[in-house]
Structure formats: structure tokens, C-alpha cells
Design a protein around this motif. Sequence first.
Motif, PDB file in Angstrom:
ATOM      1  N   MET A  86       0.835  -1.189   0.000  1.00 38.10           N
ATOM      2  CA  MET A  86       0.000   0.000   0.000  1.00 38.10           C
ATOM      3  C   MET A  86       0.875   1.246   0.000  1.00 38.10           C
ATOM      4  SD  MET A  86      -2.927   0.896   2.727  1.00 38.10           S
ATOM      5  CE  MET A  86      -3.463   2.547   2.930  1.00 38.10           C
ATOM      6  N   GLN A  87       0.597   2.184  -0.876  1.00 36.54           N
ATOM      7  CA  GLN A  87       1.352   3.432  -0.969  1.00 36.54           C
ATOM      8  C   GLN A  87       0.996   4.346   0.194  1.00 36.54           C
ATOM      9  OE1 GLN A  87       3.549   4.504  -3.417  1.00 36.54           O
ATOM     10  NE2 GLN A  87       3.514   2.526  -4.374  1.00 36.54           N
ATOM     11  N   THR A  88       1.983   5.049   0.717  1.00 36.85           N
ATOM     12  CA  THR A  88       1.731   6.072   1.731  1.00 36.85           C
ATOM     13  C   THR A  88       2.249   7.391   1.196  1.00 36.85           C
ATOM     14  OG1 THR A  88       3.841   5.857   2.844  1.00 36.85           O
ATOM     15  CG2 THR A  88       2.083   4.379   3.580  1.00 36.85           C
ATOM     16  N   GLU A  89       1.876   8.487   1.860  1.00 39.79           N
ATOM     17  CA  GLU A  89       2.299   9.794   1.381  1.00 39.79           C
ATOM     18  C   GLU A  89       3.798  10.015   1.511  1.00 39.79           C
ATOM     19  OE1 GLU A  89       0.081  13.286   2.286  1.00 39.79           O
ATOM     20  OE2 GLU A  89      -1.684  12.106   2.756  1.00 39.79           O
ATOM     21  N   THR A  90       4.483   9.222   2.336  1.00 46.17           N
ATOM     22  CA  THR A  90       5.913   9.425   2.513  1.00 46.17           C
ATOM     23  C   THR A  90       6.747   8.595   1.546  1.00 46.17           C
ATOM     24  OG1 THR A  90       6.033   7.730   4.213  1.00 46.17           O
ATOM     25  CG2 THR A  90       5.694   9.996   4.953  1.00 46.17           C
ATOM     26  N   VAL A  91       6.102   7.796   0.704  1.00 46.75           N
ATOM     27  CA  VAL A  91       6.830   6.975  -0.261  1.00 46.75           C
ATOM     28  C   VAL A  91       6.913   7.713  -1.588  1.00 46.75           C
ATOM     29  CG1 VAL A  91       6.833   4.813  -1.554  1.00 46.75           C
ATOM     30  CG2 VAL A  91       6.168   4.825   0.849  1.00 46.75           C
ATOM     31  N   ASP A  92       8.123   7.876  -2.106  1.00 44.46           N
ATOM     32  CA  ASP A  92       8.328   8.519  -3.396  1.00 44.46           C
ATOM     33  C   ASP A  92       7.957   7.530  -4.493  1.00 44.46           C
ATOM     34  OD1 ASP A  92       9.258   9.740  -5.679  1.00 44.46           O
ATOM     35  OD2 ASP A  92      11.360   9.636  -5.111  1.00 44.46           O
ATOM     36  N   ARG A  93       6.868   7.820  -5.211  1.00 38.56           N
ATOM     37  CA  ARG A  93       6.465   6.965  -6.324  1.00 38.56           C
ATOM     38  C   ARG A  93       7.301   7.239  -7.553  1.00 38.56           C
ATOM     39  NH1 ARG A  93       0.545   7.533  -7.435  1.00 38.56           N
ATOM     40  NH2 ARG A  93       1.166   6.094  -9.056  1.00 38.56           N
ATOM     41  N   GLY A  94       8.135   8.270  -7.511  1.00 40.90           N
ATOM     42  CA  GLY A  94       9.030   8.543  -8.608  1.00 40.90           C
ATOM     43  C   GLY A  94       8.455   9.363  -9.736  1.00 40.90           C
ATOM     44  N   ASP A  95       7.148   9.698  -9.680  1.00 37.40           N
ATOM     45  CA  ASP A  95       6.565  10.440 -10.785  1.00 37.40           C
ATOM     46  C   ASP A  95       5.659  11.578 -10.335  1.00 37.40           C
ATOM     47  OD1 ASP A  95       4.483   8.955  -9.786  1.00 37.40           O
ATOM     48  OD2 ASP A  95       3.820   8.193 -11.724  1.00 37.40           O
ATOM     49  N   GLN A  96       5.593  11.861  -9.040  1.00 36.80           N
ATOM     50  CA  GLN A  96       4.736  12.935  -8.559  1.00 36.80           C
ATOM     51  C   GLN A  96       5.234  13.445  -7.211  1.00 36.80           C
ATOM     52  OE1 GLN A  96       0.787  11.434  -7.053  1.00 36.80           O
ATOM     53  NE2 GLN A  96       1.450   9.665  -8.222  1.00 36.80           N
ATOM     54  N   PRO A  97       4.805  14.641  -6.811  1.00 38.79           N
ATOM     55  CA  PRO A  97       5.226  15.188  -5.521  1.00 38.79           C
ATOM     56  C   PRO A  97       4.829  14.262  -4.370  1.00 38.79           C
ATOM     57  CG  PRO A  97       4.182  16.876  -6.841  1.00 38.79           C
ATOM     58  CD  PRO A  97       3.963  15.570  -7.547  1.00 38.79           C
ATOM     59  N   PHE A  98       5.625  14.233  -3.317  1.00 38.11           N
ATOM     60  CA  PHE A  98       5.353  13.380  -2.164  1.00 38.11           C
ATOM     61  C   PHE A  98       5.810  14.096  -0.900  1.00 38.11           C
ATOM     62  CE2 PHE A  98       9.673  12.574  -3.321  1.00 38.11           C
ATOM     63  CZ  PHE A  98      10.325  12.280  -2.136  1.00 38.11           C
ATOM     64  N   HIS A  99       5.329  13.627   0.242  1.00 34.06           N
ATOM     65  CA  HIS A  99       5.780  14.137   1.527  1.00 34.06           C
ATOM     66  C   HIS A  99       7.017  13.335   1.919  1.00 34.06           C
ATOM     67  CE1 HIS A  99       2.590  16.937   2.570  1.00 34.06           C
ATOM     68  NE2 HIS A  99       1.769  16.104   1.945  1.00 34.06           N
ATOM     69  N   PRO A 100       8.157  13.996   2.084  1.00 38.08           N
ATOM     70  CA  PRO A 100       9.386  13.266   2.394  1.00 38.08           C
ATOM     71  C   PRO A 100       9.383  12.710   3.820  1.00 38.08           C
ATOM     72  CG  PRO A 100       9.782  15.620   2.531  1.00 38.08           C
ATOM     73  CD  PRO A 100       8.376  15.444   2.015  1.00 38.08           C
ATOM     74  N   ALA A 101      10.169  11.679   4.056  1.00 39.11           N
ATOM     75  CA  ALA A 101      10.328  11.120   5.394  1.00 39.11           C
ATOM     76  C   ALA A 101      11.065  12.109   6.294  1.00 39.11           C
ATOM     77  CB  ALA A 101      11.087   9.795   5.325  1.00 39.11           C
ATOM     78  N   VAL A 102      11.972  12.893   5.711  1.00 38.93           N
ATOM     79  CA  VAL A 102      12.725  13.912   6.447  1.00 38.93           C
ATOM     80  C   VAL A 102      12.558  15.228   5.697  1.00 38.93           C
ATOM     81  CG1 VAL A 102      14.984  14.608   7.335  1.00 38.93           C
ATOM     82  CG2 VAL A 102      14.414  12.169   7.172  1.00 38.93           C
ATOM     83  N   ALA A 103      12.091  16.259   6.381  1.00 40.06           N
ATOM     84  CA  ALA A 103      11.892  17.567   5.758  1.00 40.06           C
ATOM     85  C   ALA A 103      13.234  18.147   5.332  1.00 40.06           C
ATOM     86  CB  ALA A 103      11.200  18.522   6.732  1.00 40.06           C
ATOM     87  N   PRO A 104      13.302  18.839   4.196  1.00 40.76           N
ATOM     88  CA  PRO A 104      14.572  19.423   3.743  1.00 40.76           C
ATOM     89  C   PRO A 104      15.274  20.265   4.806  1.00 40.76           C
ATOM     90  CG  PRO A 104      12.986  19.516   1.975  1.00 40.76           C
ATOM     91  CD  PRO A 104      12.239  19.020   3.191  1.00 40.76           C
ATOM     92  N   LYS A 105      14.533  21.002   5.627  1.00 43.26           N
ATOM     93  CA  LYS A 105      15.153  21.841   6.659  1.00 43.26           C
ATOM     94  C   LYS A 105      15.804  21.007   7.766  1.00 43.26           C
ATOM     95  CE  LYS A 105      11.092  22.606   9.607  1.00 43.26           C
ATOM     96  NZ  LYS A 105      11.608  21.899  10.754  1.00 43.26           N
ATOM     97  N   ASP A 106      15.426  19.729   7.897  1.00 41.57           N
ATOM     98  CA  ASP A 106      15.969  18.861   8.941  1.00 41.57           C
ATOM     99  C   ASP A 106      17.081  17.951   8.432  1.00 41.57           C
ATOM    100  OD1 ASP A 106      14.179  19.898  10.814  1.00 41.57           O
ATOM    101  OD2 ASP A 106      12.629  18.438  10.271  1.00 41.57           O
ATOM    102  N   LEU A 107      17.463  18.108   7.172  1.00 39.96           N
ATOM    103  CA  LEU A 107      18.512  17.265   6.603  1.00 39.96           C
ATOM    104  C   LEU A 107      19.888  17.709   7.072  1.00 39.96           C
ATOM    105  CD1 LEU A 107      17.250  16.901   2.940  1.00 39.96           C
ATOM    106  CD2 LEU A 107      17.214  15.172   4.741  1.00 39.96           C
TER     107      LEU A 107
END
Length: 145
Positions: free
Chosen positions: A1-22
Amino acid sequence: MQTETVDRGDQPFHPAVAPKDLNPSLDVHGNALEVGCRVRSFSSPFRYEDGRVAGLELAGERVSYLEGVLTAIGEVRKDCPRYTVEVERRVHGSGERIKDEAVSADDPWKTVNPPVNGTPIWGGDYCFGVVRIDVAGKSAQNAAA
């Protein structure tokens, strides 16, 4: 099952780690970046106001990345800490298809130095364009899904 944190590779997604926290040792999927690992360096990732990220596509007309081996982390160039990536492939959208080219030893893109993930940039955004992949060519996050 797809979740919002999984990058499907073809559309925007919610990352597991926010860019500001990298930090230089982490990608948006939560995977460790270390010397010797395989990575993709994307050309123009960006963050929407709702926190989703885009520009890391693996399919469609927006595809644009370099793929290779991470050989150094954090070397400072022009006042900015950067990765060093020895590039093996260049992949980008070309009209109706995706162009996937091997990079030769004399290619000007053989070695690239993208800013490390988490580097602040103008407008309050942060760099997050380097993502770890496994040997099969999938992101480590996609392989786990």
C-alpha cells in the motif's frame, strides 16, 4: 500500500525527512549518505508550501538527474559545502521519451559537486537534491515499499 511518505518517482510526495531537517549524511527518504554509496543528484528539486517535494521524478517529462558514486562529503567550494559525485549516467526527459546516457571519462559532467543536503538557500528553502539508491537503481525507500 502506498503512503504519502513513499516517493512513487513520478509525482510530488511528503518526504520522510523535511529538507530543513537534513544534514550532509541524510537524504529526504531518511537513508544514510556515505562515501562509496550510489546516489542520484537531481537538477531542480523544490518544496511546496504544504511540505510536499517535487523534482525527484524518475518518470515523465521532468526527469533530470545524474547517477553515480558519492566520493566525498562536505568539501567546501565557493563558500558552500558540497558532495563529490563520480557520474556514470545522465538521465533526462527528451520530448516524449527519457534519454539515458552513459558518461564517459572525458565528459565534462564526469564529476559534479552539488551542495550538501540541508544547505540553506535564498527564500528560506534548503538543498535536498542528492538521494541514495541501491545497486538495482531504485531508491532505497522505494525498494523497502
